[in-house]
Design a protein around this motif. Structure first.
Motif, PDB file in Angstrom:
ATOM      1  N   GLU A 193      54.659  -6.522 -36.822  1.00  0.00           N
ATOM      2  CA  GLU A 193      55.852  -5.925 -36.161  1.00  0.00           C
ATOM      3  C   GLU A 193      55.738  -5.632 -34.579  1.00  0.00           C
ATOM      4  N   VAL A 194      54.556  -5.571 -33.961  1.00  0.00           N
ATOM      5  CA  VAL A 194      54.475  -5.853 -32.425  1.00  0.00           C
ATOM      6  C   VAL A 194      54.835  -6.889 -31.875  1.00  0.00           C
ATOM      7  N   ARG A 195      54.365  -8.105 -32.515  1.00  0.00           N
ATOM      8  CA  ARG A 195      54.905  -9.468 -32.263  1.00  0.00           C
ATOM      9  C   ARG A 195      56.172  -9.719 -32.320  1.00  0.00           C
ATOM     10  N   SER A 196      56.855  -9.248 -33.458  1.00  0.00           N
ATOM     11  CA  SER A 196      58.352  -9.301 -33.524  1.00  0.00           C
ATOM     12  C   SER A 196      59.078  -8.455 -32.497  1.00  0.00           C
ATOM     13  N   VAL A 197      58.683  -7.470 -32.077  1.00  0.00           N
ATOM     14  CA  VAL A 197      59.472  -6.640 -31.036  1.00  0.00           C
ATOM     15  C   VAL A 197      59.227  -7.566 -29.442  1.00  0.00           C
ATOM     16  N   LEU A 198      57.883  -8.040 -29.356  1.00  0.00           N
ATOM     17  CA  LEU A 198      57.703  -9.069 -28.192  1.00  0.00           C
ATOM     18  C   LEU A 198      58.703 -10.207 -28.207  1.00  0.00           C
ATOM     19  N   SER A 199      58.798 -10.785 -29.466  1.00  0.00           N
ATOM     20  CA  SER A 199      59.710 -11.923 -29.239  1.00  0.00           C
ATOM     21  C   SER A 199      61.036 -11.636 -29.059  1.00  0.00           C
ATOM     22  N   ASP A 200      61.486 -10.540 -29.782  1.00  0.00           N
ATOM     23  CA  ASP A 200      62.773  -9.774 -29.389  1.00  0.00           C
ATOM     24  C   ASP A 200      63.104  -9.645 -28.030  1.00  0.00           C
ATOM     25  N   VAL A 201      62.141  -8.884 -27.139  1.00  0.00           N
ATOM     26  CA  VAL A 201      62.220  -8.601 -26.139  1.00  0.00           C
ATOM     27  C   VAL A 201      62.357 -10.007 -25.161  1.00  0.00           C
ATOM     28  N   GLU A 202      61.518 -11.016 -25.451  1.00  0.00           N
ATOM     29  CA  GLU A 202      61.622 -12.433 -24.676  1.00  0.00           C
ATOM     30  C   GLU A 202      62.984 -12.960 -24.968  1.00  0.00           C
ATOM     31  N   ALA A 203      63.572 -12.884 -26.166  1.00  0.00           N
ATOM     32  CA  ALA A 203      64.870 -13.416 -26.426  1.00  0.00           C
ATOM     33  C   ALA A 203      66.086 -12.788 -25.649  1.00  0.00           C
ATOM     34  N   LEU A 204      65.845 -11.336 -25.512  1.00  0.00           N
ATOM     35  CA  LEU A 204      66.909 -10.491 -24.798  1.00  0.00           C
ATOM     36  C   LEU A 204      66.762 -10.964 -23.437  1.00  0.00           C
ATOM     37  N   THR A 205      65.457 -11.160 -22.681  1.00  0.00           N
ATOM     38  CA  THR A 205      65.229 -11.579 -21.247  1.00  0.00           C
ATOM     39  C   THR A 205      65.849 -13.117 -21.107  1.00  0.00           C
ATOM     40  N   LYS A 206      65.526 -13.844 -21.803  1.00  0.00           N
ATOM     41  CA  LYS A 206      66.189 -15.346 -21.848  1.00  0.00           C
ATOM     42  C   LYS A 206      67.674 -15.203 -21.923  1.00  0.00           C
ATOM     43  N   ASP A 207      68.073 -14.761 -22.894  1.00  0.00           N
ATOM     44  CA  ASP A 207      69.689 -14.836 -23.192  1.00  0.00           C
ATOM     45  C   ASP A 207      70.436 -13.851 -22.827  1.00  0.00           C
ATOM     46  N   ASN A 208      69.824 -12.790 -21.996  1.00  0.00           N
ATOM     47  CA  ASN A 208      71.038 -11.773 -21.193  1.00  0.00           C
ATOM     48  C   ASN A 208      71.994 -12.353 -20.512  1.00  0.00           C
ATOM     49  N   VAL A 209      71.764 -13.404 -19.903  1.00  0.00           N
ATOM     50  CA  VAL A 209      72.809 -13.863 -18.675  1.00  0.00           C
ATOM     51  C   VAL A 209      73.810 -14.582 -19.639  1.00  0.00           C
TER      52      VAL A 209
ATOM     53  N   GLU B  51      77.034  -7.956 -27.293  1.00  0.00           N
ATOM     54  CA  GLU B  51      76.113  -8.684 -27.809  1.00  0.00           C
ATOM     55  C   GLU B  51      74.751  -8.087 -27.458  1.00  0.00           C
ATOM     56  N   THR B  52      74.642  -7.729 -25.949  1.00  0.00           N
ATOM     57  CA  THR B  52      73.196  -7.463 -25.653  1.00  0.00           C
ATOM     58  C   THR B  52      73.201  -5.832 -25.860  1.00  0.00           C
ATOM     59  N   ARG B  53      73.999  -5.108 -26.107  1.00  0.00           N
ATOM     60  CA  ARG B  53      73.897  -3.669 -26.136  1.00  0.00           C
ATOM     61  C   ARG B  53      73.475  -3.697 -27.979  1.00  0.00           C
ATOM     62  N   ALA B  54      74.025  -4.532 -28.964  1.00  0.00           N
ATOM     63  CA  ALA B  54      73.605  -4.531 -30.313  1.00  0.00           C
ATOM     64  C   ALA B  54      72.209  -5.027 -30.350  1.00  0.00           C
ATOM     65  N   LEU B  55      71.845  -5.994 -29.311  1.00  0.00           N
ATOM     66  CA  LEU B  55      70.331  -6.443 -29.446  1.00  0.00           C
ATOM     67  C   LEU B  55      69.575  -5.359 -28.976  1.00  0.00           C
ATOM     68  N   ARG B  56      69.896  -4.821 -27.882  1.00  0.00           N
ATOM     69  CA  ARG B  56      68.989  -3.492 -27.455  1.00  0.00           C
ATOM     70  C   ARG B  56      68.881  -2.658 -28.191  1.00  0.00           C
ATOM     71  N   GLU B  57      69.951  -2.345 -29.313  1.00  0.00           N
ATOM     72  CA  GLU B  57      69.502  -1.307 -30.076  1.00  0.00           C
ATOM     73  C   GLU B  57      68.848  -1.743 -31.502  1.00  0.00           C
ATOM     74  N   LYS B  58      68.797  -2.986 -31.620  1.00  0.00           N
ATOM     75  CA  LYS B  58      67.899  -3.461 -32.755  1.00  0.00           C
ATOM     76  C   LYS B  58      66.534  -3.574 -32.364  1.00  0.00           C
ATOM     77  N   LEU B  59      66.170  -3.898 -30.962  1.00  0.00           N
ATOM     78  CA  LEU B  59      64.972  -3.782 -30.562  1.00  0.00           C
ATOM     79  C   LEU B  59      64.436  -2.391 -30.402  1.00  0.00           C
ATOM     80  N   GLN B  60      65.294  -1.479 -30.029  1.00  0.00           N
ATOM     81  CA  GLN B  60      64.896   0.035 -30.103  1.00  0.00           C
ATOM     82  C   GLN B  60      64.243   0.259 -31.459  1.00  0.00           C
TER      83      GLN B  60
END
Length: 103
Positions: A15-31, A37-46
């Motif tokens: 579960e922790v690895r999954s959260v970390l990979s999503d954080v990485e995806a969020l930072t890479k794809d944020n721009v 989409e960023t808000r939806a991803l942030r909610e999923k991550l939370q």
């Protein structure tokens, strides 16, 4: 019991690895992503982070309960058979003393 402990530990780490990979995806794809989409991803991550924290708290409470149980068992054993405990402590001290004198 140990297998159950290891399985829960592995599930928590997954579960922790999954959260970390999503954080990485969020930072890479944020721009590249839009605001929605960023808000939806942030909610999923939370949500994933909340689940991981709940699993960690559950894991921690179970581990502390097991430790309390083992300590209570050891205390009862020492109370029931104090001479065994003293003999074991003396034997352990003797072994440690011999090992230290070899140096």
């Amino acid at each position: 019991m140990k297998r159950d402990f290891e399985a829960k530990k592995e599930a928590l780490m997954k579960e922790v690895r999954s959260v970390l990979s999503d954080v990485e995806a969020l930072t890479k794809d944020n721009v590249e992503r839009g605001v929605e989409e960023t808000r939806a991803l942030r909610e999923k991550l939370q949500d994933q982070l909340d689940r991981a924290q709940n699993k960690l708290q559950e894991f921690e409470s179970q581990a502390s309960e097991q430790i309390r149980h083992r300590v209570k068992q050891a205390d009862e054993l020492v109370q029931d058979k104090p001479y065994y405990a003293m003999g074991f402590a003396a034997l352990a001290g003797l072994v440690v003393g011999i090992l230290l004198n070899r140096r």
